[in-house]
Design an enzyme around this catalytic site. Structure first.
Site, PDB file in Angstrom:
ATOM      1  N   GLU A 260      23.304 -47.275  10.823  1.00 18.72           N
ATOM      2  CA  GLU A 260      24.613 -47.684   9.986  1.00 18.72           C
ATOM      3  C   GLU A 260      25.696 -48.216  11.125  1.00 18.72           C
ATOM      4  O   GLU A 260      25.572 -47.671  12.052  1.00 18.72           O
ATOM      5  CB  GLU A 260      25.123 -46.587   9.332  1.00 18.72           C
ATOM      6  CG  GLU A 260      24.287 -45.817   8.210  1.00 18.72           C
ATOM      7  CD  GLU A 260      24.082 -47.014   7.060  1.00 18.72           C
ATOM      8  OE1 GLU A 260      24.805 -47.797   6.871  1.00 18.72           O
ATOM      9  OE2 GLU A 260      23.096 -46.930   6.694  1.00 18.72           O
TER      10      GLU A 260
ATOM     11  N   ASP B  47      16.586 -46.847  10.352  1.00 20.44           N
ATOM     12  CA  ASP B  47      17.838 -47.217   9.563  1.00 20.44           C
ATOM     13  C   ASP B  47      18.934 -47.125  10.542  1.00 20.44           C
ATOM     14  O   ASP B  47      19.237 -45.957  10.958  1.00 20.44           O
ATOM     15  CB  ASP B  47      18.089 -46.559   8.179  1.00 20.44           C
ATOM     16  CG  ASP B  47      19.027 -47.269   7.549  1.00 20.44           C
ATOM     17  OD1 ASP B  47      18.999 -48.085   6.727  1.00 20.44           O
ATOM     18  OD2 ASP B  47      20.272 -46.597   7.634  1.00 20.44           O
TER      19      ASP B  47
ATOM     20  N   HIS C  99      23.460 -45.114   2.049  1.00 19.79           N
ATOM     21  CA  HIS C  99      24.176 -45.759   3.151  1.00 19.79           C
ATOM     22  C   HIS C  99      24.593 -44.626   4.313  1.00 19.79           C
ATOM     23  O   HIS C  99      25.190 -44.509   5.088  1.00 19.79           O
ATOM     24  CB  HIS C  99      25.571 -46.202   2.830  1.00 19.79           C
ATOM     25  CG  HIS C  99      25.308 -47.297   1.701  1.00 19.79           C
ATOM     26  ND1 HIS C  99      24.284 -48.466   1.978  1.00 19.79           N
ATOM     27  CD2 HIS C  99      25.834 -47.410   0.639  1.00 19.79           C
ATOM     28  CE1 HIS C  99      24.354 -49.158   0.786  1.00 19.79           C
ATOM     29  NE2 HIS C  99      25.290 -48.465  -0.171  1.00 19.79           N
TER      30      HIS C  99
END
Length: 227
Positions: free
Chosen positions: A25, A23, A183
């Protein structure tokens, strides 16, 4: 079942690939111009019964590359504060983060008898594009990940649970999800790993994997073959 048998099953389960959940960001949607701000990665392993399990997680705050764009809307969405003293003291370059991550991934590939890693992500094309762009900027030649193939848990979540949003898919799978922590790359990659394992294990438990093995003439319950 021996560790060697477990490793052999993992190496055969995904055509020689080891799933690694990623993942990222970012400072926007363009991997060529927008900053990579955080990366999280969770290794996937297998237990003696053939069930997938999340393993070790790596995460890092990333220093934006020189000239990188960081949009205010992206920061508002992720909640990342670039001026945070904690972040500034912990942030490392893309090259250092990828070198540390790839070292961990290569060891896992070897221990599971796999040939290379395959990226698992929620909307995996996004994570894959940013990973590949960071690899290119860092001049890294030995990438342990397949360069373009990936497993997308948004697609799988829609297929299995009728949910494509990570929080909703986790809820449908019975996985606790804290929207206050969402997030952050470390948190999202761990929940995505939980979701991926839950879906693969559910398919196996319902007989789908065993059926696929039988159609190939493989005994899915034989330790000398694969689950």
């Amino acid at each position: 079942m021996t560790d060697a048998n477990v490793a052999r099953q993992m190496s055969q389960r995904f055509r020689g690939y080891l799933p690694v959940v990623i993942d990222v960001e970012t400072g926007g949607f363009n991997p060529s111009t927008d900053a990579l701000l955080e990366i999280g990665a969770t290794l996937i392993t297998m237990d003696a019964t053939g069930q997938l399990l999340p393993d070790t997680t790596y995460s890092a705050h990333i220093t934006p590359f020189e000239g990188a764009n960081v949009s205010e809307s992206a920061l508002a969405f992720t909640g990342i504060r670039l001026d945070s003293a904690l972040r500034q003291s912990a942030a490392i370059t893309e090259e250092k983060a990828l070198s540390e991550l790839f070292s961990m991934v290569r060891k896992a590939i070897k221990s599971h008898g796999c040939s290379r890693a395959i990226l698992v992500g929620h909307n995996s094309a996004f994570d894959h594009q940013f990973l590949n762009a960071a690899i290119a900027r860092s001049g890294i030649k030995r990438n342990p990940f397949h360069p373009f193939s990936s497993f997308d848990t948004a697609t799988l979540g829609g297929f299995v649970y009728g949910q494509t949003v990570l929080a909703k898919a986790c809820e449908a799978a019975g996985i606790a999800f804290d929207n206050e922590q969402a997030h952050a790359a470390c948190y999202d990659t761990e929940r995505t790993a939980d979701l991926f394992c839950a879906m693969v294990n559910r398919y196996r438990d319902l007989g789908g994997w065993n059926l696929a093995c039988r159609e190939q003439g493989i005994d899915a319950h034989d330790d000398d073959n694969l689950y």
